[in-house]
Motif scaffolding. Structure first.
Motif, PDB file in Angstrom:
ATOM      1  N   ASN A  55      -0.750  -6.239 -14.247  1.00 67.55           N
ATOM      2  CA  ASN A  55      -1.919  -6.173 -13.369  1.00 67.55           C
ATOM      3  C   ASN A  55      -2.329  -7.566 -12.922  1.00 67.55           C
ATOM      4  O   ASN A  55      -2.228  -8.537 -13.685  1.00 67.55           O
ATOM      5  CB  ASN A  55      -3.098  -5.501 -14.085  1.00 67.55           C
ATOM      6  CG  ASN A  55      -2.911  -4.002 -14.227  1.00 67.55           C
ATOM      7  OD1 ASN A  55      -2.260  -3.368 -13.396  1.00 67.55           O
ATOM      8  ND2 ASN A  55      -3.467  -3.428 -15.273  1.00 67.55           N
ATOM      9  N   ALA A  56      -2.800  -7.652 -11.683  1.00 67.75           N
ATOM     10  CA  ALA A  56      -3.291  -8.919 -11.138  1.00 67.75           C
ATOM     11  C   ALA A  56      -4.498  -8.645 -10.251  1.00 67.75           C
ATOM     12  O   ALA A  56      -4.651  -7.545  -9.713  1.00 67.75           O
ATOM     13  CB  ALA A  56      -2.193  -9.623 -10.338  1.00 67.75           C
ATOM     14  N   VAL A  57      -5.332  -9.652 -10.102  1.00 68.39           N
ATOM     15  CA  VAL A  57      -6.507  -9.534  -9.242  1.00 68.39           C
ATOM     16  C   VAL A  57      -6.093  -9.828  -7.796  1.00 68.39           C
ATOM     17  O   VAL A  57      -5.522 -10.888  -7.503  1.00 68.39           O
ATOM     18  CB  VAL A  57      -7.611 -10.516  -9.680  1.00 68.39           C
ATOM     19  CG1 VAL A  57      -8.821 -10.408  -8.748  1.00 68.39           C
ATOM     20  CG2 VAL A  57      -8.025 -10.251 -11.129  1.00 68.39           C
ATOM     21  N   LEU A  58      -6.350  -8.887  -6.909  1.00 63.79           N
ATOM     22  CA  LEU A  58      -5.987  -9.039  -5.504  1.00 63.79           C
ATOM     23  C   LEU A  58      -6.944 -10.004  -4.816  1.00 63.79           C
ATOM     24  O   LEU A  58      -8.153  -9.953  -5.032  1.00 63.79           O
ATOM     25  CB  LEU A  58      -6.023  -7.670  -4.818  1.00 63.79           C
ATOM     26  CG  LEU A  58      -5.488  -7.594  -3.387  1.00 63.79           C
ATOM     27  CD1 LEU A  58      -4.010  -7.965  -3.334  1.00 63.79           C
ATOM     28  CD2 LEU A  58      -5.713  -6.197  -2.820  1.00 63.79           C
ATOM     29  N   GLU A  59      -6.405 -10.890  -3.995  1.00 67.72           N
ATOM     30  CA  GLU A  59      -7.224 -11.915  -3.346  1.00 67.72           C
ATOM     31  C   GLU A  59      -7.482 -11.615  -1.870  1.00 67.72           C
ATOM     32  O   GLU A  59      -8.026 -12.466  -1.162  1.00 67.72           O
ATOM     33  CB  GLU A  59      -6.546 -13.281  -3.503  1.00 67.72           C
ATOM     34  CG  GLU A  59      -6.460 -13.723  -4.961  1.00 67.72           C
ATOM     35  CD  GLU A  59      -5.947 -15.137  -5.118  1.00 67.72           C
ATOM     36  OE1 GLU A  59      -6.737 -15.993  -5.565  1.00 67.72           O
ATOM     37  OE2 GLU A  59      -4.771 -15.389  -4.794  1.00 67.72           O
ATOM     38  N   GLU A  60      -7.113 -10.423  -1.403  1.00 65.08           N
ATOM     39  CA  GLU A  60      -7.379 -10.039  -0.022  1.00 65.08           C
ATOM     40  C   GLU A  60      -7.394  -8.517   0.068  1.00 65.08           C
ATOM     41  O   GLU A  60      -6.884  -7.835  -0.827  1.00 65.08           O
ATOM     42  CB  GLU A  60      -6.291 -10.601   0.907  1.00 65.08           C
ATOM     43  CG  GLU A  60      -4.893 -10.082   0.555  1.00 65.08           C
ATOM     44  CD  GLU A  60      -3.795 -10.773   1.336  1.00 65.08           C
ATOM     45  OE1 GLU A  60      -3.545 -10.350   2.473  1.00 65.08           O
ATOM     46  OE2 GLU A  60      -3.204 -11.720   0.787  1.00 65.08           O
ATOM     47  N   ASP A  61      -7.989  -7.986   1.116  1.00 63.28           N
ATOM     48  CA  ASP A  61      -7.979  -6.536   1.315  1.00 63.28           C
ATOM     49  C   ASP A  61      -6.606  -6.079   1.788  1.00 63.28           C
ATOM     50  O   ASP A  61      -5.944  -6.774   2.570  1.00 63.28           O
ATOM     51  CB  ASP A  61      -9.020  -6.121   2.370  1.00 63.28           C
ATOM     52  CG  ASP A  61     -10.448  -6.358   1.909  1.00 63.28           C
ATOM     53  OD1 ASP A  61     -10.647  -6.626   0.701  1.00 63.28           O
ATOM     54  OD2 ASP A  61     -11.369  -6.276   2.750  1.00 63.28           O
ATOM     55  N   ILE A  62      -6.179  -4.907   1.328  1.00 62.22           N
ATOM     56  CA  ILE A  62      -4.920  -4.315   1.777  1.00 62.22           C
ATOM     57  C   ILE A  62      -5.156  -2.858   2.125  1.00 62.22           C
ATOM     58  O   ILE A  62      -5.714  -2.104   1.330  1.00 62.22           O
ATOM     59  CB  ILE A  62      -3.826  -4.409   0.694  1.00 62.22           C
ATOM     60  CG1 ILE A  62      -3.419  -5.862   0.450  1.00 62.22           C
ATOM     61  CG2 ILE A  62      -2.591  -3.598   1.103  1.00 62.22           C
ATOM     62  CD1 ILE A  62      -2.378  -6.028  -0.638  1.00 62.22           C
ATOM     63  N   LYS A  63      -4.706  -2.479   3.331  1.00 60.39           N
ATOM     64  CA  LYS A  63      -4.727  -1.072   3.726  1.00 60.39           C
ATOM     65  C   LYS A  63      -3.333  -0.489   3.535  1.00 60.39           C
ATOM     66  O   LYS A  63      -2.336  -1.150   3.783  1.00 60.39           O
ATOM     67  CB  LYS A  63      -5.160  -0.922   5.192  1.00 60.39           C
ATOM     68  CG  LYS A  63      -6.621  -1.247   5.433  1.00 60.39           C
ATOM     69  CD  LYS A  63      -6.990  -1.008   6.894  1.00 60.39           C
ATOM     70  CE  LYS A  63      -8.457  -1.306   7.154  1.00 60.39           C
ATOM     71  NZ  LYS A  63      -8.838  -1.073   8.572  1.00 60.39           N
ATOM     72  N   SER A  64      -3.281   0.739   3.090  1.00 59.30           N
ATOM     73  CA  SER A  64      -2.004   1.395   2.871  1.00 59.30           C
ATOM     74  C   SER A  64      -2.057   2.786   3.480  1.00 59.30           C
ATOM     75  O   SER A  64      -2.903   3.086   4.313  1.00 59.30           O
ATOM     76  CB  SER A  64      -1.700   1.457   1.359  1.00 59.30           C
ATOM     77  OG  SER A  64      -0.421   1.981   1.134  1.00 59.30           O
ATOM     78  N   GLY A  65      -1.130   3.627   3.079  1.00 58.41           N
ATOM     79  CA  GLY A  65      -1.126   5.010   3.530  1.00 58.41           C
ATOM     80  C   GLY A  65      -0.666   5.871   2.389  1.00 58.41           C
ATOM     81  O   GLY A  65      -0.483   5.379   1.267  1.00 58.41           O
ATOM     82  N   ARG A  66      -0.469   7.110   2.620  1.00 60.33           N
ATOM     83  CA  ARG A  66      -0.054   7.984   1.525  1.00 60.33           C
ATOM     84  C   ARG A  66       1.443   7.868   1.311  1.00 60.33           C
ATOM     85  O   ARG A  66       2.227   8.778   1.568  1.00 60.33           O
ATOM     86  CB  ARG A  66      -0.488   9.416   1.829  1.00 60.33           C
ATOM     87  CG  ARG A  66      -1.998   9.530   1.940  1.00 60.33           C
ATOM     88  CD  ARG A  66      -2.501  10.921   1.661  1.00 60.33           C
ATOM     89  NE  ARG A  66      -3.960  10.958   1.678  1.00 60.33           N
ATOM     90  CZ  ARG A  66      -4.731  10.636   0.650  1.00 60.33           C
ATOM     91  NH1 ARG A  66      -4.193  10.236  -0.469  1.00 60.33           N
ATOM     92  NH2 ARG A  66      -6.052  10.702   0.747  1.00 60.33           N
ATOM     93  N   VAL A  67       1.807   6.682   0.865  1.00 59.98           N
ATOM     94  CA  VAL A  67       3.203   6.326   0.663  1.00 59.98           C
ATOM     95  C   VAL A  67       3.238   5.260  -0.426  1.00 59.98           C
ATOM     96  O   VAL A  67       2.273   4.524  -0.620  1.00 59.98           O
ATOM     97  CB  VAL A  67       3.826   5.803   1.981  1.00 59.98           C
ATOM     98  CG1 VAL A  67       3.177   4.508   2.415  1.00 59.98           C
ATOM     99  CG2 VAL A  67       5.328   5.622   1.861  1.00 59.98           C
ATOM    100  N   TYR A  68       4.334   5.202  -1.167  1.00 53.74           N
ATOM    101  CA  TYR A  68       4.497   4.175  -2.195  1.00 53.74           C
ATOM    102  C   TYR A  68       4.780   2.851  -1.486  1.00 53.74           C
ATOM    103  O   TYR A  68       5.876   2.629  -0.984  1.00 53.74           O
ATOM    104  CB  TYR A  68       5.642   4.560  -3.123  1.00 53.74           C
ATOM    105  CG  TYR A  68       5.722   3.779  -4.413  1.00 53.74           C
ATOM    106  CD1 TYR A  68       5.108   4.245  -5.568  1.00 53.74           C
ATOM    107  CD2 TYR A  68       6.444   2.589  -4.487  1.00 53.74           C
ATOM    108  CE1 TYR A  68       5.195   3.549  -6.764  1.00 53.74           C
ATOM    109  CE2 TYR A  68       6.537   1.873  -5.675  1.00 53.74           C
ATOM    110  CZ  TYR A  68       5.916   2.367  -6.802  1.00 53.74           C
ATOM    111  OH  TYR A  68       5.998   1.662  -7.984  1.00 53.74           O
ATOM    112  N   HIS A  69       3.765   1.990  -1.427  1.00 51.20           N
ATOM    113  CA  HIS A  69       3.805   0.807  -0.570  1.00 51.20           C
ATOM    114  C   HIS A  69       4.141  -0.426  -1.415  1.00 51.20           C
ATOM    115  O   HIS A  69       3.522  -0.657  -2.464  1.00 51.20           O
ATOM    116  CB  HIS A  69       2.453   0.631   0.113  1.00 51.20           C
ATOM    117  CG  HIS A  69       2.496  -0.251   1.320  1.00 51.20           C
ATOM    118  ND1 HIS A  69       1.412  -0.467   2.128  1.00 51.20           N
ATOM    119  CD2 HIS A  69       3.500  -0.974   1.877  1.00 51.20           C
ATOM    120  CE1 HIS A  69       1.735  -1.278   3.111  1.00 51.20           C
ATOM    121  NE2 HIS A  69       3.009  -1.599   2.977  1.00 51.20           N
TER     122      HIS A  69
END
Length: 412
Positions: free
Chosen positions: A336-350
């Motif tokens: 686990n790591a702390v994310l440093e920016e917003d990420i948008k995804s979809g209903r897919v293994y990204h």
């Protein structure tokens, strides 16, 4: 041919691939050729290391009690009664109260000595040594067998040999070692739009990046790659090159697996009786990803863009190569790591190229910039993949995400 024309989930795809693989057998090779090779047998020590009690430093072997009260202002003096060099015998050499024997690093400890004091804490004069501090019992004293005991299992079948392992094998007098055979890998790129390195690119053409990336990755994981070149988008030409490729244990092609008018790879598989296990995987990037078998050959039809090719190799081809070679450690670490920016995804293994750092004993991660499938620089800068599962559509800065360490060795 049996075709499973469906989209499978990421973990299901990995299971399908690995469940169909058995190792390639073994060969015996020189110890000099073993780096990164995978052991075919357990290594059990038939001797102890070190073979006798020896000194960990250059100094004097003595009896620890003789140094009680010693200090810089009030040294203890002991008579020097001999010297033992590394590699020479200590037979007949014995320390008694009030005496010391000069010893070099790795030299055998003489009888009745129970400590070694460094030269730096002494001063020698006229056949005597002045001791400027007390020593502890068994200080700088290495016991025979403290590293390896006779009968110890020191390395296991399926271990991937690193430099330290090779040193251990050498200490046990192994000149040759039995290892799993390396898989042969044929690499093919498809597409009229591709120009090879050294060729003049025509209008509308791009360089054939994928084959060289795959060649490098295959060698990295100890496969034996052969680049068969670029094949144009013509059914006859593709059949010919795939027939040549089937001499290898593994075939990797890139491009031609989507639904375009000139995407002929799956048709070639059908004509050549490849048993297709799946045609798409619910991942981004790299959804059009075909895996099949022809007898005992593994066939991977990867996408055409460089980033999904690279990621598909890491997630699907790499584990297959390792299992073919008998490896017991196949998985890359996920933390686990702390994310440093917003990420948008979809209903897919990204999976996105990421770069992690460690601050205040915590892992932090950010993307490596634009994540377009054609932009391989996102992987050039990456030391991990940021993983967003199918159930999550957005992750905000400050939240935890899973990252897969791609430059780290495999774990169980």
């Amino acid at each position: 041919m049996r075709s499973r024309n469906s989209t499978v989930f990421f973990e299901e795809a990995q299971k399908i691939i690995l469940s169909s693989i058995s190792h390639l057998g073994c060969e015996e090779i020189s110890i000099l050729e073993t780096p990164n090779r995978i052991l075919y047998e357990d290594i059990v020590a038939d001797t102890k290391i070190p073979p006798m009690d020896d000194s960990a430093m250059d100094g004097y072997a003595l009896i620890a009690d003789d140094t009680r009260g010693a200090s810089r202002d009030k040294p203890v003096e002991l008579k020097i009664i001999g010297e033992i060099q590394a590699g020479s015998s200590a037979i007949g050499k014995q320390v008694t109260r009030g005496t010391a024997i000069r010893v070099m690093t790795g030299a055998a400890i003489p009888k009745d000595a129970d400590s070694v004091i460094r030269f730096e804490d002494t001063e020698e004069e006229s056949g005597y040594v002045k001791i400027f501090r007390e020593t502890l019992k068994y200080e700088y004293y290495r016991f025979g067998g403290e590293h390896i005991k006779t009968g110890d299992k020191v390395l296991g079948k399926g271990d991937r040999l690193n430099s330290a392992d090779i040193g251990i094998l050498t200490s046990l007098n192994y000149k040759t070692v039995k290892v799993y055979k390396q898989p042969t890998v044929s690499i093919i790129s498809t597409g009229d739009e591709l120009a090879d390195i050294g060729e003049e690119a025509q209008i509308g053409q791009i360089r054939n990046v994928n084959s060289y990336t795959l060649y490098s990755e295959t060698k990295k994981y100890n496969g034996l790659p052969e680049y068969l070149g670029i094949v144009k988008d013509a059914l006859k030409d593709m059949k010919e090159i795939f027939l040549r490729a089937f001499k290898s244990d593994v075939v990797i092609s890139t491009g031609g697996v989507s639904k375009g008018r000139y995407d002929f790879v799956k048709e070639v598989y059908s004509d050549l009786d490849v048993d297709i296990q799946f045609e798409r995987v619910n991942i981004k990037p790299g959804k059009p990803c075909v895996f099949g078998r022809k007898e005992n050959k593994l066939i991977f039809g990867l996408p055409g863009n460089p980033v999904p090719v690279f990621i598909s190799f890491i997630q699907f081809v790499r584990p297959a190569l390792l299992k073919l070679m008998g490896a017991t450690k196949i998985n890359k670490p996920i933390i686990n790591a702390v994310l440093e920016e917003d990420i948008k995804s979809g209903r897919v293994y990204h999976m996105l190229g990421g770069h992690f750092t460690v601050k205040d004993n915590k892992f932090y991660v950010s993307t490596t910039g634009k994540q377009k499938p054609s932009m391989l620089r996102s992987m050039s800068k990456a030391n991990c993949l940021i993983i967003i599962p199918e159930s999550i559509t957005k992750v905000k800065a400050g939240e935890d995400v899973a990252i897969q360490l791609i430059e780290h060795g495999e774990i169980e």
